[in-house]
Design a protein around this motif. Sequence first.
Motif, mmCIF file in Angstrom:
data_model
loop_
_atom_site.group_PDB
_atom_site.id
_atom_site.type_symbol
_atom_site.label_atom_id
_atom_site.label_comp_id
_atom_site.label_asym_id
_atom_site.label_seq_id
_atom_site.Cartn_x
_atom_site.Cartn_y
_atom_site.Cartn_z
ATOM 1 N N ALA A 276 -12.236 16.724 142.798
ATOM 2 C CA ALA A 276 -12.975 17.468 141.781
ATOM 3 C C ALA A 276 -12.076 18.462 141.060
ATOM 4 C CB ALA A 276 -14.164 18.181 142.419
ATOM 5 N N VAL A 277 -11.234 19.154 141.804
ATOM 6 C CA VAL A 277 -10.341 20.144 141.197
ATOM 7 C C VAL A 277 -9.290 19.467 140.311
ATOM 8 C CG1 VAL A 277 -8.531 21.827 141.712
ATOM 9 C CG2 VAL A 277 -10.698 21.931 142.918
ATOM 10 N N LEU A 278 -8.775 18.317 140.750
ATOM 11 C CA LEU A 278 -7.827 17.573 139.910
ATOM 12 C C LEU A 278 -8.483 17.140 138.601
ATOM 13 C CD1 LEU A 278 -5.905 15.296 142.449
ATOM 14 C CD2 LEU A 278 -4.947 17.122 141.047
ATOM 15 N N SER A 279 -9.686 16.612 138.702
ATOM 16 C CA SER A 279 -10.415 16.180 137.518
ATOM 17 C C SER A 279 -10.665 17.358 136.584
ATOM 18 C CB SER A 279 -11.743 15.537 137.934
ATOM 19 O OG SER A 279 -12.464 15.085 136.808
ATOM 20 N N LEU A 280 -11.101 18.476 137.157
ATOM 21 C CA LEU A 280 -11.358 19.682 136.369
ATOM 22 C C LEU A 280 -10.085 20.176 135.690
ATOM 23 C CD1 LEU A 280 -13.077 22.178 135.547
ATOM 24 C CD2 LEU A 280 -12.424 23.199 137.723
ATOM 25 N N SER A 281 -8.977 20.196 136.418
ATOM 26 C CA SER A 281 -7.726 20.732 135.887
ATOM 27 C C SER A 281 -7.225 19.924 134.698
ATOM 28 C CB SER A 281 -6.668 20.773 136.986
ATOM 29 O OG SER A 281 -7.062 21.633 138.038
ATOM 30 N N PHE A 282 -7.216 18.603 134.829
ATOM 31 C CA PHE A 282 -6.736 17.758 133.732
ATOM 32 C C PHE A 282 -7.655 17.860 132.514
ATOM 33 C CE2 PHE A 282 -4.401 15.374 137.120
ATOM 34 C CZ PHE A 282 -3.135 15.508 136.566
ATOM 35 N N ALA A 283 -8.964 17.820 132.759
ATOM 36 C CA ALA A 283 -9.914 17.879 131.646
ATOM 37 C C ALA A 283 -9.862 19.233 130.950
ATOM 38 C CB ALA A 283 -11.332 17.584 132.146
ATOM 39 N N PHE A 284 -9.789 20.304 131.732
ATOM 40 C CA PHE A 284 -9.778 21.635 131.127
ATOM 41 C C PHE A 284 -8.473 21.896 130.383
ATOM 42 C CE2 PHE A 284 -9.436 26.293 131.065
ATOM 43 C CZ PHE A 284 -10.660 26.605 130.487
ATOM 44 N N ALA A 285 -7.359 21.363 130.896
ATOM 45 C CA ALA A 285 -6.076 21.523 130.208
ATOM 46 C C ALA A 285 -6.141 20.912 128.816
ATOM 47 C CB ALA A 285 -4.962 20.880 131.019
ATOM 48 N N VAL A 377 -19.360 19.289 127.491
ATOM 49 C CA VAL A 377 -18.809 20.360 128.330
ATOM 50 C C VAL A 377 -19.669 20.664 129.556
ATOM 51 C CG1 VAL A 377 -18.175 22.807 128.387
ATOM 52 C CG2 VAL A 377 -17.462 21.386 126.464
ATOM 53 N N PRO A 378 -20.997 20.886 129.423
ATOM 54 C CA PRO A 378 -21.803 21.179 130.621
ATOM 55 C C PRO A 378 -21.860 20.020 131.602
ATOM 56 C CG PRO A 378 -22.998 21.751 128.612
ATOM 57 C CD PRO A 378 -21.809 20.952 128.205
ATOM 58 N N PHE A 379 -21.685 18.801 131.105
ATOM 59 C CA PHE A 379 -21.748 17.620 131.973
ATOM 60 C C PHE A 379 -20.583 17.574 132.952
ATOM 61 C CE2 PHE A 379 -24.755 16.069 128.839
ATOM 62 C CZ PHE A 379 -25.633 15.335 129.604
ATOM 63 N N PHE A 380 -19.470 18.222 132.609
ATOM 64 C CA PHE A 380 -18.386 18.186 133.593
ATOM 65 C C PHE A 380 -18.191 19.523 134.291
ATOM 66 C CE2 PHE A 380 -15.304 20.055 130.593
ATOM 67 C CZ PHE A 380 -14.313 20.559 131.420
ATOM 68 N N PHE A 381 -18.530 20.635 133.649
ATOM 69 C CA PHE A 381 -18.368 21.937 134.306
ATOM 70 C C PHE A 381 -19.358 22.129 135.449
ATOM 71 C CE2 PHE A 381 -15.789 24.106 130.910
ATOM 72 C CZ PHE A 381 -14.845 24.607 131.782
ATOM 73 N N MET A 404 -10.618 27.143 142.959
ATOM 74 C CA MET A 404 -11.075 26.350 141.811
ATOM 75 C C MET A 404 -10.888 27.125 140.503
ATOM 76 S SD MET A 404 -14.763 24.502 141.531
ATOM 77 C CE MET A 404 -15.106 23.264 140.274
ATOM 78 N N SER A 405 -11.250 28.396 140.514
ATOM 79 C CA SER A 405 -11.078 29.235 139.336
ATOM 80 C C SER A 405 -9.598 29.403 138.998
ATOM 81 C CB SER A 405 -11.719 30.602 139.579
ATOM 82 O OG SER A 405 -11.554 31.445 138.471
ATOM 83 N N PHE A 406 -8.775 29.576 140.018
ATOM 84 C CA PHE A 406 -7.328 29.714 139.843
ATOM 85 C C PHE A 406 -6.746 28.460 139.187
ATOM 86 C CE2 PHE A 406 -3.215 28.522 141.744
ATOM 87 C CZ PHE A 406 -2.401 29.529 141.226
ATOM 88 N N MET A 407 -7.104 27.291 139.717
ATOM 89 C CA MET A 407 -6.572 26.029 139.196
ATOM 90 C C MET A 407 -7.027 25.788 137.760
ATOM 91 S SD MET A 407 -4.610 24.531 141.452
ATOM 92 C CE MET A 407 -4.611 22.799 140.974
ATOM 93 N N ARG A 408 -8.285 26.102 137.467
ATOM 94 C CA ARG A 408 -8.806 25.900 136.109
ATOM 95 C C ARG A 408 -8.056 26.774 135.100
ATOM 96 N NH1 ARG A 408 -13.590 28.219 136.527
ATOM 97 N NH2 ARG A 408 -12.867 30.091 135.461
ATOM 98 N N GLY A 412 -5.426 25.590 132.044
ATOM 99 C CA GLY A 412 -5.563 25.938 130.637
ATOM 100 C C GLY A 412 -4.278 26.498 130.059
ATOM 101 N N ALA A 413 -3.615 27.375 130.815
ATOM 102 C CA ALA A 413 -2.365 27.972 130.341
ATOM 103 C C ALA A 413 -1.256 26.923 130.220
ATOM 104 C CB ALA A 413 -1.933 29.089 131.292
#
Length: 508
Positions: A276-285, A377-381, A404-408, A412-413
């Motif tokens: 989940a964190v990997l998916s979130l990180s790539f999508a949010f980036a 956006v809400p569908f993945f967050f 999770m917050s740290f990785m997200r 982004g950065a």
Amino acid sequence: MTTTDEFEPLTGVTLLLAGAVLALTNFMVVLDTTIANVSVAHISGSLGISSSQGTWVITSYAVAEAICVPLTGWLSARFGAVRTFVLGMIGFGVFSVLCGLSSSLTMLVVCRIGQGFCGGPLMPLSQTLLLRIFPKEQQGQAMGMWAMTTVVAPILGPILGGTISDNLSWNWIFFINIPVAALCAFGAFKLLTPAETRTERMTIDTVGLALLVIWIAALQIMLDLGREHDWFQDGFIVTLAIVAAIGLAVFAAWELTDRQPIVDLRVFRHRGFTVAVLSLSFAFAAFFASAVLIPQWLQSSMGYTATYAGYVTAFTGVGAVIMSPIVAKLLEKVDPRGLVFFGILWMGATTLLRVHWTSGSDFWTLAVPQMLQGIGVPFFFIPLTTIALGAVDPEETASAAGVMSFMRTMAGAIGTSVSTTLYYNNAAVARSEIVSRLHSDATSTALQARGFSLGQVRGLIEQTVMPESYVLAINHVFLLSAIVFGGAALIIWLSPRPTRVIEAGAAH
């Protein structure tokens, strides 16, 4: 301040005012993650720096915030949640003043780092204190109010930032924080003092914290300076890369063996959380990078003011606001992995709509894909939070939420730095290719025959070539982003379906 946990939830007017203070704080901190996006051109022009250097104002804040978020639990346990909150607000206000007074890039970046350090704990603490001061039966409503500020702030950020930059100056995007920070700090001190949490003497993982700062700083500086230093042809960049790699390896080894790690990496043993964190990180980036690049492109190549660039990018939030309550209802009935898959794939598909943007695209051609992307956006967050935190043990929820917050935030950065580099490199390549295909001699002769001087001819050709090279460059970035979204959507199926229900406020 009291240091006991024997606390009854607030009531009446005091509860409403305290809730408003916490919601306003969260709104301000989230607003500052996007308010500078459309102001980069103004900041760059004022300080005499390039637009790529201007993005450091955004990445420095994000990185500092990412570093400080994992410290929130230790700070609140050591000094008390309310005391930490009040001091964080005061620090945020002070650094906002210094950001507005900055006369050089170095000073502005340093002050943005300070702003990020002070603002990092405010978002999770505002959520924690809301849950503490509201009665159990009203906590759902409190979290709804908190979530709404989290969703609305990114919409207003670009609009507010653009309007202020165009009509006043970029300095005021920081100065407007001052009255809000003062009001919230005073309000929290007066209203939340009885809600202070119990404090205790705690040791801090100083080695882990030092290693965290070292490898993140080395990585981010490498990404920000790499393009200007010709990447690994420069010894300084190579050194930074080595420091980042070794620092990360040592940091991981230390945190996995320390009894009280600053970042609990042991939560990655849960497959659901890791995926989940990997998916979130790539999508949010990919998502956040476009939110930074699009305003720059609109202002530098399309002739948009910061205000109208803000209007275009803000449409993303409109779709998100509409769909958020619907997703919350669907989550009760549908496999969250399916919702994540749809959401990220939808965002990738709408990113492909941007690949067809041209230098002649009108406002609505640019704005509609933004609004459509916001729907996803809400569908993945929201479901990703359920999958990630539902995969860890109950006692690990707070640690997992911090990671999770740290990785997200880091994603982004990093995504912003990488995309900015690709954008400017691709623009240079596209310009070279366009020029090589121009019949410049014939064009020059024809224009000079009509009375243009050689200098004017070159200027006209340059004015024609540059916008086209930049639109080709940003289209290429969009195409790569769509591929990243597709990969992020597919890997979510590697996660098992969550079996634990996540209570309101578990994540921040």
